[in-house]
Design a protein around this motif. Structure first.
Motif, mmCIF file in Angstrom:
data_model
loop_
_atom_site.group_PDB
_atom_site.id
_atom_site.type_symbol
_atom_site.label_atom_id
_atom_site.label_comp_id
_atom_site.label_asym_id
_atom_site.label_seq_id
_atom_site.Cartn_x
_atom_site.Cartn_y
_atom_site.Cartn_z
ATOM 1 N N PHE A 102 -14.777 -42.900 -27.507
ATOM 2 C CA PHE A 102 -15.418 -41.670 -27.981
ATOM 3 C C PHE A 102 -14.840 -41.249 -29.334
ATOM 4 O O PHE A 102 -15.568 -40.925 -30.271
ATOM 5 N N GLU A 103 -13.521 -41.237 -29.420
ATOM 6 C CA GLU A 103 -12.862 -40.810 -30.653
ATOM 7 C C GLU A 103 -13.151 -41.767 -31.806
ATOM 8 O O GLU A 103 -13.292 -41.346 -32.963
ATOM 9 N N ASP A 104 -13.258 -43.057 -31.514
ATOM 10 C CA ASP A 104 -13.597 -44.035 -32.550
ATOM 11 C C ASP A 104 -15.030 -43.834 -33.048
ATOM 12 O O ASP A 104 -15.301 -43.972 -34.248
ATOM 13 N N GLU A 105 -15.930 -43.516 -32.133
ATOM 14 C CA GLU A 105 -17.326 -43.334 -32.504
ATOM 15 C C GLU A 105 -17.508 -42.129 -33.419
ATOM 16 O O GLU A 105 -18.267 -42.194 -34.403
ATOM 17 N N PHE A 106 -16.827 -41.048 -33.119
ATOM 18 C CA PHE A 106 -17.015 -39.815 -33.886
ATOM 19 C C PHE A 106 -15.883 -39.555 -34.878
ATOM 20 O O PHE A 106 -15.823 -38.480 -35.476
ATOM 21 N N HIS A 107 -14.985 -40.544 -35.011
ATOM 22 C CA HIS A 107 -13.909 -40.477 -36.012
ATOM 23 C C HIS A 107 -13.116 -39.173 -35.922
ATOM 24 O O HIS A 107 -12.741 -38.579 -36.938
ATOM 25 N N ASN A 108 -12.888 -38.732 -34.700
ATOM 26 C CA ASN A 108 -12.097 -37.530 -34.421
ATOM 27 C C ASN A 108 -12.704 -36.248 -35.004
ATOM 28 O O ASN A 108 -12.037 -35.212 -35.069
ATOM 29 N N GLN A 109 -13.951 -36.321 -35.405
ATOM 30 C CA GLN A 109 -14.621 -35.114 -35.911
ATOM 31 C C GLN A 109 -15.133 -34.238 -34.773
ATOM 32 O O GLN A 109 -15.413 -33.061 -34.966
ATOM 33 N N VAL A 110 -15.256 -34.840 -33.593
ATOM 34 C CA VAL A 110 -15.648 -34.109 -32.390
ATOM 35 C C VAL A 110 -14.530 -34.282 -31.359
ATOM 36 O O VAL A 110 -14.182 -35.406 -30.999
ATOM 37 N N LYS A 111 -13.955 -33.189 -30.929
ATOM 38 C CA LYS A 111 -12.862 -33.244 -29.962
ATOM 39 C C LYS A 111 -13.372 -33.701 -28.602
ATOM 40 O O LYS A 111 -14.473 -33.338 -28.174
ATOM 41 N N TYR A 112 -12.545 -34.483 -27.920
ATOM 42 C CA TYR A 112 -12.919 -35.005 -26.599
ATOM 43 C C TYR A 112 -13.180 -33.865 -25.616
ATOM 44 O O TYR A 112 -14.097 -33.940 -24.796
ATOM 45 N N GLU A 113 -12.380 -32.819 -25.693
ATOM 46 C CA GLU A 113 -12.532 -31.682 -24.787
ATOM 47 C C GLU A 113 -13.850 -30.935 -25.017
ATOM 48 O O GLU A 113 -14.305 -30.181 -24.160
ATOM 49 N N PHE A 114 -14.456 -31.176 -26.157
ATOM 50 C CA PHE A 114 -15.724 -30.534 -26.492
ATOM 51 C C PHE A 114 -16.830 -30.931 -25.511
ATOM 52 O O PHE A 114 -17.835 -30.224 -25.368
ATOM 53 N N LEU A 115 -16.634 -32.044 -24.825
ATOM 54 C CA LEU A 115 -17.641 -32.530 -23.874
ATOM 55 C C LEU A 115 -17.847 -31.563 -22.711
ATOM 56 O O LEU A 115 -18.895 -31.590 -22.055
#
Length: 225
Positions: free
Chosen positions: A72-85
């Motif tokens: 997930f972090e690789d796909e969004f390049h850390n621009q979207v936080k994982y906890e945001f899900l």
């Protein structure tokens, strides 16, 4: 033998009988009918190698879901936080097995029901990410885990497979014209599946440890006698 000593032996024998009842072993002259579903007294003692919580399948499926956060972090390049899900709720997500105040049989039933639902929800993930290795692995190991759990259940027939109409309803609830929201929902399904499995394994491990402790206590009493 003095009266006080007689009383000691009588108390010890009665304690053994109570422990045997708690472990599900029949006591002489006591009814041996099968217990009702959800009654932990009927669960048979298992050898450590036969414990559900020690199966390698848990490591395989959790190993797959554990990789999801990095993908997930690789796909969004850390621009979207994982906890945001967490903001992308999926109403059809199954309840997790609680850590306490729940019998082992009820927990196993909830695990099978939950895995059946997640197996359907994975189609939505595969639709957004058709080449996902995580989905392929999870689908394979989910089937194996369901089989293992059902073999440990006293009443596996109480959990029925989802009907085709129920499956369609689950998928229809996830339909959304917004591509970003569909992707977030797909990622949240994998995230929630990981925690469903993790919490389920911990709950089952706890219940199997309780059974083992009761068995050891009973053996210790017999050795004293």
């Amino acid at each position: 033998m003095s009266p006080p000593l007689n009383a000691f032996w009588l108390s010890a024998v009665m304690l053994c009988a109570l422990l045997l009842c708690a472990l599900g072993a029949p006591v002489e002259d006591a009814p041996t009918d099968s217990p009702a579903a959800g009654d932990p007294s009927g669960e048979e003692e298992e050898a450590p190698s036969d414990l559900l919580s020690t199966s390698v399948v848990w490591d395989l499926i959790l190993g797959a879901t554990r990789r999801h956060q990095k993908e997930f972090e690789d796909e969004f390049h850390n621009q979207v936080k994982y906890e945001f899900l967490e903001d992308y709720k999926v109403s059809s997500l199954p309840a997790r097995c609680p850590y306490s105040n729940f019998t082992k049989e009820a927990c196993l039933q909830r695990m099978v029901q939950g895995l059946q639902i997640y197996t359907v929800l994975l189609r939505q993930v595969e639709k957004e990410y058709p080449n996902s290795l995580i989905c392929a692995e999870v689908r394979t190991y989910s089937g194996q885990l369901i089989d293992l759990i059902q073999r440990k259940m006293r009443n596996p027939g109480q959990v029925t497979a989802l009907t085709s109409s129920q499956e369609v309803q689950l998928l229809n609830e996830l339909d959304n014209p917004n591509t970003f929201q569909r992707k977030m929902t797909a990622h949240n399904i994998l995230r929630q599946l990981h925690y469903f499995l993790l919490k389920g394994k911990r709950a089952i491990t706890k219940r199997e440890k309780i059974r083992g402790t009761m068995a050891n206590d009973s053996l210790g009493i017999f050795q004293i006698l």
